[in-house]
Design an enzyme around this catalytic site. Structure first.
Site, PDB file in Angstrom:
ATOM      1  N   CYS A   1       0.819  -1.216   0.000  1.00 30.64           N
ATOM      2  CA  CYS A   1       0.000   0.000   0.000  1.00 30.64           C
ATOM      3  C   CYS A   1       0.856   1.271   0.000  1.00 30.64           C
ATOM      4  CB  CYS A   1      -0.960   0.005   1.189  1.00 30.64           C
ATOM      5  SG  CYS A   1      -0.167   0.236   2.791  1.00 30.64           S
TER       6      CYS A   1
ATOM      7  N   HIS B   1      -0.771  11.280  16.176  1.00 28.55           N
ATOM      8  CA  HIS B   1      -1.320  10.564  15.022  1.00 28.55           C
ATOM      9  C   HIS B   1      -0.245   9.635  14.468  1.00 28.55           C
ATOM     10  CE1 HIS B   1      -3.401   9.910  11.199  1.00 28.55           C
ATOM     11  NE2 HIS B   1      -2.248  10.157  10.604  1.00 28.55           N
TER      12      HIS B   1
ATOM     13  N   HIS C   1      -3.728   4.975  10.122  1.00 27.09           N
ATOM     14  CA  HIS C   1      -5.098   4.473  10.169  1.00 27.09           C
ATOM     15  C   HIS C   1      -5.100   2.953  10.178  1.00 27.09           C
ATOM     16  CE1 HIS C   1      -5.678   8.590   8.667  1.00 27.09           C
ATOM     17  NE2 HIS C   1      -6.845   8.507   9.293  1.00 27.09           N
TER      18      HIS C   1
ATOM     19  N   ASP D   1      -8.792  -4.915   6.109  1.00 32.01           N
ATOM     20  CA  ASP D   1      -8.435  -5.697   4.924  1.00 32.01           C
ATOM     21  C   ASP D   1      -7.052  -6.344   5.074  1.00 32.01           C
ATOM     22  OD1 ASP D   1      -6.796  -3.485   4.729  1.00 32.01           O
ATOM     23  OD2 ASP D   1      -7.439  -2.904   2.728  1.00 32.01           O
TER      24      ASP D   1
ATOM     25  N   ARG E   1      -5.234  -4.133   9.036  1.00 31.10           N
ATOM     26  CA  ARG E   1      -4.030  -3.555   8.427  1.00 31.10           C
ATOM     27  C   ARG E   1      -3.808  -2.187   9.055  1.00 31.10           C
ATOM     28  NH1 ARG E   1      -3.627  -0.019   3.872  1.00 31.10           N
ATOM     29  NH2 ARG E   1      -5.782  -0.577   3.368  1.00 31.10           N
TER      30      ARG E   1
ATOM     31  N   CYS F   1      -1.950   0.828   8.891  1.00 31.27           N
ATOM     32  CA  CYS F   1      -1.198   1.529   7.855  1.00 31.27           C
ATOM     33  C   CYS F   1      -0.565   2.768   8.510  1.00 31.27           C
ATOM     34  CB  CYS F   1      -2.166   1.908   6.743  1.00 31.27           C
ATOM     35  SG  CYS F   1      -1.400   2.574   5.287  1.00 31.27           S
TER      36      CYS F   1
END
Length: 148
Positions: A81, A117, A120, A124, A132, A134
């Site tokens: 990704c 932060h 996210h 999937d 996941r 990410c």
């Protein structure tokens, strides 16, 4: 990999897990501009540019802002990704918040100690969790087992 910023950060610790209450004004004085933008303003690094995207060593990932433990390398997988991906997070290291920015419905992942932060989480990912995580490489610090 050594976190050079930690030397100028009085809040950084890999052992202290107490909740931090530090203003963004204070973080802005301490953190590098790219780390501040991602960790405090929820920016995102460009896909396929992060140092941990295609990184595969045994060790642990910590919050680059405060040193809190986030992931073990054994939960990292190649998702293609463009960002480092994990199927499991340290339950004591992260918390979640609904994110509806940019007209999307997502789940934001934040550091439980400093509220930074990280990225996210999506549903999937691979077994056993189907998740996941990410993450932005800039938000992470890796410490290899050989460095401990």
């Amino acid at each position: 990999m050594e976190n050079k910023e930690a030397k100028n950060n009085p809040y950084y610790s890999r052992t202290d897990t107490s909740k931090l209450d530090v203003s963004n004004e204070e973080w802005k004085k301490i953190l590098a501009p790219d780390l501040y933008a991602i960790s405090r303003e929820a920016a995102t690094e460009r896909a396929f540019t992060g140092k941990y995207n295609e990184f595969d060593e045994l060790g642990d990932y910590y919050c680059a802002v405060c040193g809190n433990h986030l992931f073990r390398s054994t939960s990292k997988f190649s998702s293609s990704c463009g960002w480092p991906s994990f199927f499991e997070a340290d339950k004591e290291g992260v918390y979640y918040k609904r994110d509806t920015a940019y007209g999307m419905e997502r789940v934001e992942v934040l550091c439980k100690r400093c509220d930074s932060h990280l990225g996210h989480v999506f549903e999937d990912g691979p077994k056993p969790t189907g998740l996941r995580y990410c993450m932005n490489s800039i938000s992470l610090e890796f410490v290899g087992d050989s460095e401990k």
